[in-house]
Design a protein around this motif. Structure first.
Motif, PDB file in Angstrom:
ATOM      1  N   ASP A   1      47.206   6.384 -34.435  1.00 36.18           N
ATOM      2  CA  ASP A   1      48.626   5.716 -34.341  1.00 36.18           C
ATOM      3  C   ASP A   1      49.797   6.764 -34.721  1.00 36.18           C
ATOM      4  OD1 ASP A   1      47.332   3.090 -34.220  1.00 36.18           O
ATOM      5  OD2 ASP A   1      46.446   3.441 -36.386  1.00 36.18           O
ATOM      6  N   THR A   2      50.728   6.334 -35.334  1.00 42.22           N
ATOM      7  CA  THR A   2      51.958   6.935 -35.583  1.00 42.22           C
ATOM      8  C   THR A   2      52.233   7.135 -37.016  1.00 42.22           C
ATOM      9  OG1 THR A   2      53.324   4.775 -35.547  1.00 42.22           O
ATOM     10  CG2 THR A   2      52.725   5.671 -33.431  1.00 42.22           C
ATOM     11  N   ILE A   3      53.231   7.953 -37.245  1.00 42.82           N
ATOM     12  CA  ILE A   3      53.557   8.176 -38.486  1.00 42.82           C
ATOM     13  C   ILE A   3      53.966   6.891 -39.171  1.00 42.82           C
ATOM     14  CG2 ILE A   3      55.374   9.225 -40.125  1.00 42.82           C
ATOM     15  CD1 ILE A   3      55.376  11.543 -38.641  1.00 42.82           C
ATOM     16  N   SER A   4      54.877   6.209 -38.445  1.00 42.79           N
ATOM     17  CA  SER A   4      55.269   4.718 -38.997  1.00 42.79           C
ATOM     18  C   SER A   4      54.317   3.985 -39.523  1.00 42.79           C
ATOM     19  CB  SER A   4      56.292   4.148 -38.378  1.00 42.79           C
ATOM     20  OG  SER A   4      57.299   5.095 -38.056  1.00 42.79           O
ATOM     21  N   VAL A   5      53.312   3.632 -38.576  1.00 39.42           N
ATOM     22  CA  VAL A   5      52.138   2.706 -38.843  1.00 39.42           C
ATOM     23  C   VAL A   5      51.346   3.371 -39.942  1.00 39.42           C
ATOM     24  CG1 VAL A   5      50.263   1.917 -37.540  1.00 39.42           C
ATOM     25  CG2 VAL A   5      52.422   2.013 -36.409  1.00 39.42           C
TER      26      VAL A   5
ATOM     27  N   ASN B   1      65.878  10.267 -46.511  1.00 39.27           N
ATOM     28  CA  ASN B   1      64.452  10.763 -45.507  1.00 39.27           C
ATOM     29  C   ASN B   1      64.650  10.072 -44.181  1.00 39.27           C
ATOM     30  OD1 ASN B   1      61.724  11.612 -44.714  1.00 39.27           O
ATOM     31  ND2 ASN B   1      60.896  10.006 -46.230  1.00 39.27           N
ATOM     32  N   PHE B   2      63.912  10.214 -43.397  1.00 41.65           N
ATOM     33  CA  PHE B   2      63.877   9.993 -41.922  1.00 41.65           C
ATOM     34  C   PHE B   2      64.075   8.642 -41.843  1.00 41.65           C
ATOM     35  CE2 PHE B   2      62.100   9.156 -37.662  1.00 41.65           C
ATOM     36  CZ  PHE B   2      62.531  10.099 -36.823  1.00 41.65           C
ATOM     37  N   PRO B   3      64.722   7.774 -41.219  1.00 44.86           N
ATOM     38  CA  PRO B   3      65.040   6.427 -41.536  1.00 44.86           C
ATOM     39  C   PRO B   3      63.709   5.610 -41.279  1.00 44.86           C
ATOM     40  CG  PRO B   3      66.917   7.330 -40.358  1.00 44.86           C
ATOM     41  CD  PRO B   3      65.883   8.286 -40.216  1.00 44.86           C
ATOM     42  N   SER B   4      62.990   6.192 -40.124  1.00 47.16           N
ATOM     43  CA  SER B   4      62.109   4.926 -40.088  1.00 47.16           C
ATOM     44  C   SER B   4      61.176   4.910 -41.245  1.00 47.16           C
ATOM     45  CB  SER B   4      60.881   5.676 -38.753  1.00 47.16           C
ATOM     46  OG  SER B   4      59.937   4.800 -38.405  1.00 47.16           O
ATOM     47  N   ASP B   5      60.829   6.037 -42.133  1.00 44.61           N
ATOM     48  CA  ASP B   5      59.902   5.822 -43.184  1.00 44.61           C
ATOM     49  C   ASP B   5      60.645   4.835 -44.106  1.00 44.61           C
ATOM     50  OD1 ASP B   5      59.259   8.276 -41.929  1.00 44.61           O
ATOM     51  OD2 ASP B   5      58.499   9.222 -43.681  1.00 44.61           O
ATOM     52  N   ASN B   6      61.929   4.892 -44.278  1.00 45.09           N
ATOM     53  CA  ASN B   6      62.584   3.853 -45.336  1.00 45.09           C
ATOM     54  C   ASN B   6      62.468   2.571 -45.002  1.00 45.09           C
ATOM     55  OD1 ASN B   6      62.265   6.148 -47.126  1.00 45.09           O
ATOM     56  ND2 ASN B   6      64.736   6.398 -47.054  1.00 45.09           N
TER      57      ASN B   6
ATOM     58  N   TRP C   1      52.876  11.552 -49.096  1.00 44.15           N
ATOM     59  CA  TRP C   1      53.505  12.797 -48.465  1.00 44.15           C
ATOM     60  C   TRP C   1      53.596  12.408 -47.096  1.00 44.15           C
ATOM     61  CZ3 TRP C   1      56.368  16.143 -51.518  1.00 44.15           C
ATOM     62  CH2 TRP C   1      55.945  16.184 -52.719  1.00 44.15           C
ATOM     63  N   ASP C   2      54.914  12.817 -46.352  1.00 47.15           N
ATOM     64  CA  ASP C   2      55.150  12.650 -45.118  1.00 47.15           C
ATOM     65  C   ASP C   2      55.126  14.271 -44.684  1.00 47.15           C
ATOM     66  OD1 ASP C   2      56.126  12.963 -42.453  1.00 47.15           O
ATOM     67  OD2 ASP C   2      57.024  11.051 -42.716  1.00 47.15           O
ATOM     68  N   LEU C   3      54.342  14.649 -43.805  1.00 46.82           N
ATOM     69  CA  LEU C   3      54.206  16.208 -43.409  1.00 46.82           C
ATOM     70  C   LEU C   3      54.680  16.454 -41.921  1.00 46.82           C
ATOM     71  CD1 LEU C   3      50.534  16.649 -44.471  1.00 46.82           C
ATOM     72  CD2 LEU C   3      52.490  16.841 -45.871  1.00 46.82           C
ATOM     73  N   ALA C   4      55.511  15.542 -41.582  1.00 47.58           N
ATOM     74  CA  ALA C   4      56.111  15.667 -40.338  1.00 47.58           C
ATOM     75  C   ALA C   4      56.647  17.040 -39.911  1.00 47.58           C
ATOM     76  CB  ALA C   4      57.195  14.493 -39.984  1.00 47.58           C
ATOM     77  N   HIS C   5      57.512  17.460 -40.689  1.00 51.78           N
ATOM     78  CA  HIS C   5      57.998  18.719 -40.604  1.00 51.78           C
ATOM     79  C   HIS C   5      57.206  20.178 -41.265  1.00 51.78           C
ATOM     80  CE1 HIS C   5      61.286  17.414 -37.837  1.00 51.78           C
ATOM     81  NE2 HIS C   5      61.217  16.224 -38.726  1.00 51.78           N
ATOM     82  N   SER C   6      55.992  19.950 -41.565  1.00 51.53           N
ATOM     83  CA  SER C   6      55.349  20.684 -42.267  1.00 51.53           C
ATOM     84  C   SER C   6      54.002  21.022 -41.604  1.00 51.53           C
ATOM     85  CB  SER C   6      54.756  20.114 -43.636  1.00 51.53           C
ATOM     86  OG  SER C   6      55.969  19.553 -44.419  1.00 51.53           O
TER      87      SER C   6
ATOM     88  N   GLY D   1      51.834  14.658 -34.725  1.00 50.79           N
ATOM     89  CA  GLY D   1      50.919  15.362 -33.878  1.00 50.79           C
ATOM     90  C   GLY D   1      51.895  15.971 -32.828  1.00 50.79           C
ATOM     91  N   TYR D   2      53.193  15.591 -32.338  1.00 50.33           N
ATOM     92  CA  TYR D   2      53.759  16.083 -31.301  1.00 50.33           C
ATOM     93  C   TYR D   2      54.932  17.209 -31.815  1.00 50.33           C
ATOM     94  CZ  TYR D   2      56.595  12.356 -32.836  1.00 50.33           C
ATOM     95  OH  TYR D   2      57.425  11.367 -33.659  1.00 50.33           O
ATOM     96  N   LYS D   3      55.161  17.462 -33.072  1.00 50.78           N
ATOM     97  CA  LYS D   3      56.249  18.240 -33.395  1.00 50.78           C
ATOM     98  C   LYS D   3      55.365  19.707 -33.564  1.00 50.78           C
ATOM     99  CE  LYS D   3      59.056  14.722 -35.460  1.00 50.78           C
ATOM    100  NZ  LYS D   3      59.129  13.987 -36.784  1.00 50.78           N
ATOM    101  N   TYR D   4      55.237  20.253 -34.628  1.00 49.50           N
ATOM    102  CA  TYR D   4      54.731  21.874 -34.683  1.00 49.50           C
ATOM    103  C   TYR D   4      53.175  22.031 -34.621  1.00 49.50           C
ATOM    104  CZ  TYR D   4      58.850  22.862 -37.443  1.00 49.50           C
ATOM    105  OH  TYR D   4      60.230  23.276 -37.739  1.00 49.50           O
TER     106      TYR D   4
END
Ligand SMILES: *Cc1c(COP(=O)(O)O)cnc(C)c1O
Length: 410
Positions: free
Chosen positions: A97-101, A126-131, A195-200, A220-223
């Motif tokens: 799935d995705t971060i938001s899901v 935080n990134f708006p989608s999270d909130n 924890w959201d690790l999107a930028h980690s 999966g698509y960032k770093y």
């Protein structure tokens, strides 16, 4: 200290123990890519692997590949491959799935583990989608949302809070949290930490198990360079897996999906975090992309990301402040993820000009020029060249006269 020179940067590259990792990527000529925190570059071998999946596993072997190529086991297999980069054990991570899901699944599961508590604590900014997801979960369960800056989460958590959720590295500022200390404070109040690790993930050293994290999601698509729309990863600490009751009870979370029982029986272990049929092509692309991290010490990777960021900040302080810019990320590299944001009023056309020159960063409204430093493939000289181009654009001064259509920069 004498002013930074390009020669200094070439010397840093020559001494860089990770310099060879760049060869693991297919990078276009004439581009300095400073947006790997938004869409990672293409690792070598991914295109070939995806072609093989398409032609042989799908085209020739057809549906047999669920077994013969183990498509069925791919979410857990790729999760296990990723786990060491997160400081997790192989059976604590899966890809889906995705971060938001995934955030939705984790927040609901956490709320269900803390009945009677009335609030969800989240990170303001935080990134708006999270909130948005936090708000929706709160409405669903009749809870109150409390949003505070990430640095105040530890102090704000109390016995009314079921779950606290925040980014390890903020997407705008790059401010990095002390995962162990914040998790400990959340636990002291009897709450759970998501924890959201999107930028980690793939950029900094993580220790999910060592810090006692309960749950985590990542990108999966960032770093991690898994390609556009690559599936997210989800971490459920082993100690929570028996009680893990996430809401999207699709058939891939069933103990025996292919028995087609009318009743739901939750799978054991991390498989309970799945919902549906995996996106096999993008999942296998991510699996192949992770080869770029083979044998890489995440501590060394993190150190290089910090050094790249320090370099841009030093150049900024020596040569850019006269243009009215300001560093909008922590100057202390130990508190910063792998990108540096530079604030400049109305700076959007500046990023567009940089991109015209093949220097690709991004812009976050209203005033953030964001430069991401994927440590595996960036060189110190790249940062110098990018900063020098930025200086030239600012010095020419005409960027203010040439508005650029919004949407040209993502
Ligand atoms: C990139 C990012 C996302 C993306 O969410 P998707 O649902 O995967 O599109 C979410 N949260 C944060 C903090 C991000 O940086």
């Amino acid at each position: 200290m004498p002013a930074l020179t390009r020669q200094d940067c070439l010397a840093l590259d020559a001494a860089d123990p990770l310099a060879g990792l760049r060869d693991r990527f297919d990078l276009p000529e004439g581009v300095i890519y400073l947006d790997g925190n938004s869409l990672g570059a293409l690792p070598k071998g991914v295109a070939e692997r995806v072609e093989q999946v398409v032609r042989a596993e799908w085209g020739r072997d057809l549906i047999r590949s669920w077994n013969t190529a183990d498509w069925y086991g791919a979410p857990g297999r790729v999760g296990a491959k990723l786990a060491p980069l997160l400081g997790a054990r192989p059976h604590e991570v899966t890809i889906t799935d995705t971060i938001s899901v995934n955030l939705y699944k984790l927040l609901v599961a956490a709320v269900r583990m803390r009945p009677g508590r009335t609030r969800i604590l989240c990170e303001a900014g935080n990134f708006p989608s999270d909130n948005h997801i936090v708000d929706s979960v709160a409405r669903q369960f009749g809870l109150e949302v409390v949003a505070v800056p990430a640095g105040e989460i530890a102090a704000a958590v109390d016995g009314t809070v079921a779950v606290a959720t925040l980014s390890h590295v903020n997407y705008r500022s790059a401010l990095m949290q002390d995962m162990g200390a914040v998790t400990e404070a959340i636990h002291r109040a009897g709450a759970l930490a998501v924890w959201d690790l999107a930028h980690s993930s793939g950029a900094v050293r993580l220790d999910l198990d060592g810090t006692g994290a309960d749950f985590a999601v990542g990108c999966g698509y960032k770093y991690l360079n898994g390609g556009p729309g690559a599936p997210s990863h989800i971490f459920v600490a082993e100690r929570h897996q028996a009680a893990f009751d996430q809401p999207l009870t699709g058939w891939f979370a069933h103990a025996a999906p292919f028995r087609f029982d009318p009743g739901f029986a939750r799978a054991e272990g991390i498989r309970a975090a799945l919902c549906s049929t995996p996106q096999v092509l993008s999942l296998i692309a991510l699996e192949a992309a992770l080869d770029a991290f083979a044998g890489v010490d995440m501590g060394a990777l993190e150190a290089k990301g910090r050094a790249l960021g320090d370099l841009l900040i030093r150049f900024h302080d020596e040569r850019l402040t006269r243009f009215g810019t300001a560093v909008a990320s922590p100057r202390d590299a130990a508190r910063r993820g792998s990108h540096v944001s530079i604030a400049l009023d109305g700076g959007f056309p500046v990023m567009a000009r940089l991109i015209e020159r093949g220097i690709i960063g991004d812009f976050r409204a209203p005033d953030i020029l964001r430069f991401g430093f994927a440590p595996p493939y960036l060189r110190f000289a790249d940062i110098y060249d990018a900063a020098e181009a930025l200086e030239a654009i600012l010095a020419a001064g005409d960027w203010r006269d040439a508005p650029v259509a919004t949407g040209a920069v993502t």
